[in-house]
Design a protein around this motif. Structure first.
Motif, mmCIF file in Angstrom:
data_model
loop_
_atom_site.group_PDB
_atom_site.id
_atom_site.type_symbol
_atom_site.label_atom_id
_atom_site.label_comp_id
_atom_site.label_asym_id
_atom_site.label_seq_id
_atom_site.Cartn_x
_atom_site.Cartn_y
_atom_site.Cartn_z
ATOM 1 N N UNK A 6 -1.440 -11.270 1.292
ATOM 2 C CA UNK A 6 -2.345 -11.114 0.148
ATOM 3 C C UNK A 6 -1.646 -11.595 -1.126
ATOM 4 N N UNK A 7 -2.419 -11.887 -2.166
ATOM 5 C CA UNK A 7 -1.775 -12.430 -3.366
ATOM 6 C C UNK A 7 -0.889 -11.438 -4.107
ATOM 7 N N UNK A 8 -1.225 -10.161 -4.025
ATOM 8 C CA UNK A 8 -0.419 -9.198 -4.800
ATOM 9 C C UNK A 8 -0.489 -7.801 -4.198
ATOM 10 N N UNK A 9 0.299 -6.912 -4.776
ATOM 11 C CA UNK A 9 0.393 -5.541 -4.275
ATOM 12 C C UNK A 9 -0.957 -4.833 -4.366
ATOM 13 N N UNK A 10 -1.665 -5.083 -5.457
ATOM 14 C CA UNK A 10 -2.982 -4.445 -5.631
ATOM 15 C C UNK A 10 -3.870 -4.717 -4.413
ATOM 16 N N UNK B 34 10.700 4.994 -5.920
ATOM 17 C CA UNK B 34 10.784 3.573 -5.561
ATOM 18 C C UNK B 34 10.236 2.678 -6.660
ATOM 19 N N UNK B 35 10.334 1.380 -6.429
ATOM 20 C CA UNK B 35 9.755 0.432 -7.370
ATOM 21 C C UNK B 35 8.341 0.072 -6.907
ATOM 22 N N UNK B 36 7.650 -0.700 -7.729
ATOM 23 C CA UNK B 36 6.268 -1.101 -7.420
ATOM 24 C C UNK B 36 6.305 -2.483 -6.762
ATOM 25 N N UNK B 37 5.839 -2.570 -5.518
ATOM 26 C CA UNK B 37 5.856 -3.844 -4.796
ATOM 27 C C UNK B 37 7.276 -4.328 -4.585
ATOM 28 N N UNK B 44 8.801 2.302 -1.511
ATOM 29 C CA UNK B 44 8.033 1.327 -2.295
ATOM 30 C C UNK B 44 6.539 1.477 -2.005
ATOM 31 N N UNK B 45 6.235 1.696 -0.730
ATOM 32 C CA UNK B 45 4.833 1.860 -0.347
ATOM 33 C C UNK B 45 4.227 3.072 -1.047
ATOM 34 N N UNK B 46 4.962 4.177 -1.045
ATOM 35 C CA UNK B 46 4.465 5.398 -1.700
ATOM 36 C C UNK B 46 4.266 5.171 -3.197
ATOM 37 N N UNK B 47 5.233 4.513 -3.801
ATOM 38 C CA UNK B 47 5.136 4.236 -5.245
ATOM 39 C C UNK B 47 3.941 3.334 -5.531
ATOM 40 N N UNK B 248 4.464 -8.335 -16.013
ATOM 41 C CA UNK B 248 5.828 -8.798 -15.741
ATOM 42 C C UNK B 248 6.799 -7.636 -15.941
ATOM 43 N N UNK B 249 7.759 -7.532 -15.044
ATOM 44 C CA UNK B 249 8.757 -6.466 -15.153
ATOM 45 C C UNK B 249 8.319 -5.202 -14.433
ATOM 46 N N UNK B 250 9.263 -4.327 -14.212
ATOM 47 C CA UNK B 250 8.967 -3.080 -13.498
ATOM 48 C C UNK B 250 8.129 -2.160 -14.383
ATOM 49 N N UNK B 251 7.013 -1.675 -13.855
ATOM 50 C CA UNK B 251 6.170 -0.787 -14.677
ATOM 51 C C UNK B 251 6.776 0.607 -14.797
ATOM 52 N N UNK B 252 6.164 1.420 -15.658
ATOM 53 C CA UNK B 252 6.595 2.801 -15.872
ATOM 54 C C UNK B 252 6.078 3.658 -14.720
ATOM 55 N N UNK B 253 6.756 3.556 -13.594
ATOM 56 C CA UNK B 253 6.273 4.222 -12.370
ATOM 57 C C UNK B 253 6.167 5.739 -12.540
ATOM 58 N N UNK B 254 7.193 6.332 -13.110
ATOM 59 C CA UNK B 254 7.161 7.795 -13.250
ATOM 60 C C UNK B 254 6.064 8.218 -14.228
#
Lengths: 70, 375
Positions: A6-10, B34-37, B44-47, B248-254
């Motif tokens: 897919x193109x992205x995580x979303x 974890x990080x996003x994607x 990562x999946x949970x995040x 762009x960049x890691x989002x504010x996951x928490x």
């Protein structure tokens, strides 16, 4: 097994939810390098009604590419 | 004087938050983290699932069908900068409400210096509420964007967004729901707006550092910052698809984990509209006091201000804090244009912003203490 890119995580998360909701076993795995230089995730569909899955991806406007694995 | 909560500065940031917000953030830090994607292991999946669930819930809150067109940013100011700087406005006009915040005015001022754009005010009544049927008087072919602060952070006036859309045709239309979201329904699709900028830490009761925007047609809006997105990594170009284009960049996951908990645990509002209206009437009657609120209560949000002929706003704030520990903000509230429009510039006002947890008894006590310090 089929691997969906897919193109992205979303879109990955949306697709995973669709599979899960209709009882299709799927797993999020790292994207293999021979498919894409992508650094994220893709969906490995292990069993179940794959045609239904594809139909729902299309219905929900989720663009995807499919690869046969294993 | 009895108060269940003396904090009346919820237009700056909300307090308290639902207990679940802190719990979710603590759980995220300690158990998920974890990080996003960008990878595919469980953490990562949970995040990623939390982020996407929050995005989907935000779509419901904003009244838009396409959650993928919502991008998270650190706050509404960042979102508004993305919108204002990402459109091609060169040499054109931007129509704005008379109650805009500096989150809009400062980017516009910069563009007036660098891109020769001009901004003009939409026609409005005394309380700053736009009069839609007068819009054709100021609309010109060079208008490239209309920006409206849905609810003023000074007097709480709610703008008639849907009616404004009907008078501006297909001109790109951005609304800022920073103050209204959580307290006033927002129906982005029904209203036909092109952009909605929001924050997570005010009416939504989430943590600071969360916010974002909805964009209806991403092809018309350039990214504001450029960098890694975890997608199309082979390219030096930003992806053209959303939300990656703007994330762009890691989002504010928490923070987003906290925001999701806030959205899932929204409290019922304890005070009632009728009583709030009575309290505003009572405050309006104080001698020498000017109440800044909507001319008609049906256009009133949960924020209002006061100014007094002989007691400056900072003195009002100080007396309330020293005598009753009531926390409010005085001054211009980063909205000099609004104060110019409402004739309270440059000294500003003393502002009160309710929380859903305030009770009618709190409002009664508030009216009493305002009377006491000014009479």
């Amino acid at each position: 097994m089929q691997l969906y890119l897919f193109p992205n995580v979303h879109k990955v998360m949306k697709a995973e939810k669709i599979c899960s909701n209709i009882g299709i076993q799927s797993r999020v795995i790292p994207v293999p390098e021979h498919i894409s230089s992508e650094c994220g995730m893709c969906l490995l569909v292990e069993s179940g009604d794959v045609d239904k899955c594809v139909e729902l991806f299309e219905k929900n406007s989720i663009p995807f590419e499919v690869y046969h694995e294993g | 004087m009895e108060f269940s909560n003396t904090y009346f500065d919820n237009a700056s940031t909300s307090w308290p938050k639902p207990a679940e917000v802190g719990d979710a953030m603590k759980h995220f830090i300690h158990q998920i983290g974890g990080t996003y994607g960008r990878a595919a292991y469980g953490r990562v999946f949970q995040t990623s699932r939390i982020i996407e669930e929050c995005r989907n819930t935000m779509a419901d809150v904003l009244g838009v069908a396409e959650a993928g067109n919502i991008a998270f940013t650190t706050n509404a100011t960042y979102a508004l900068n993305t919108i204002i700087n990402g459109l091609n406005l060169s040499g054109g006009e931007v129509l704005i409400s008379p109650l805009e915040h500096n989150a809009v005015m400062r980017p516009l001022q910069r563009l007036s210096q660098t891109k020769n754009i001009k901004w003009k005010l939409l026609p409005a009544g005394k309380d700053g509420r736009i009069i839609p049927e007068k819009i054709p008087e100021v609309l010109t072919p060079s208008c490239r964007l209309v920006i409206v602060n849905h609810q003023s952070n000074v007097n709480g006036v709610i703008q008639p967004v849907e009616e404004i859309r009907s008078y501006i045709g297909s001109i790109p239309f951005a609304i800022d729901v920073t103050q209204s979201l959580g307290g006033v329904p927002v129906e982005g699709d029904k209203w036909g707006v092109d952009f909605i900028a929001f924050t997570g830490h005010k009416g939504l009761l989430g943590p600071a550092g969360t916010g974002g925007f909805f964009v209806r047609n991403p092809e018309m809006l350039d990214p504001f910052i450029y960098g890694g997105t975890g997608s199309r990594s082979e390219s030096f170009e930003m992806p053209g698809f959303v939300p990656d284009k703007y994330e762009a960049g890691t989002p504010n996951t928490v923070g987003i984990a906290g925001l999701l908990a806030a959205l899932q645990n929204k409290p019922d509002t304890l005070w009632t509209n009728d009583f709030f209206n009575e309290i505003l009437h009572r405050i309006r009657r104080i001698k020498g006091l000017k109440l800044l609120a909507a001319d008609h209560f049906e256009h009133q949000g949960s924020v209002f201000s006061i100014a007094h002929g002989s007691v400056p706003p900072s003195t009002i704030a100080r007396r309330l804090y020293d005598r009753y520990r009531i926390e409010i903000r005085s001054g211009l509230h980063c909205a000099p244009l609004a104060h110019q429009s409402l004739r309270t510039f440059p000294s500003g006002t003393a502002r009160f912003a309710l929380s859903p947890w305030h009770t009618n008894d709190d409002l009664e006590s508030l009216a009493q203490v305002i009377e006491e310090i000014l009479t």
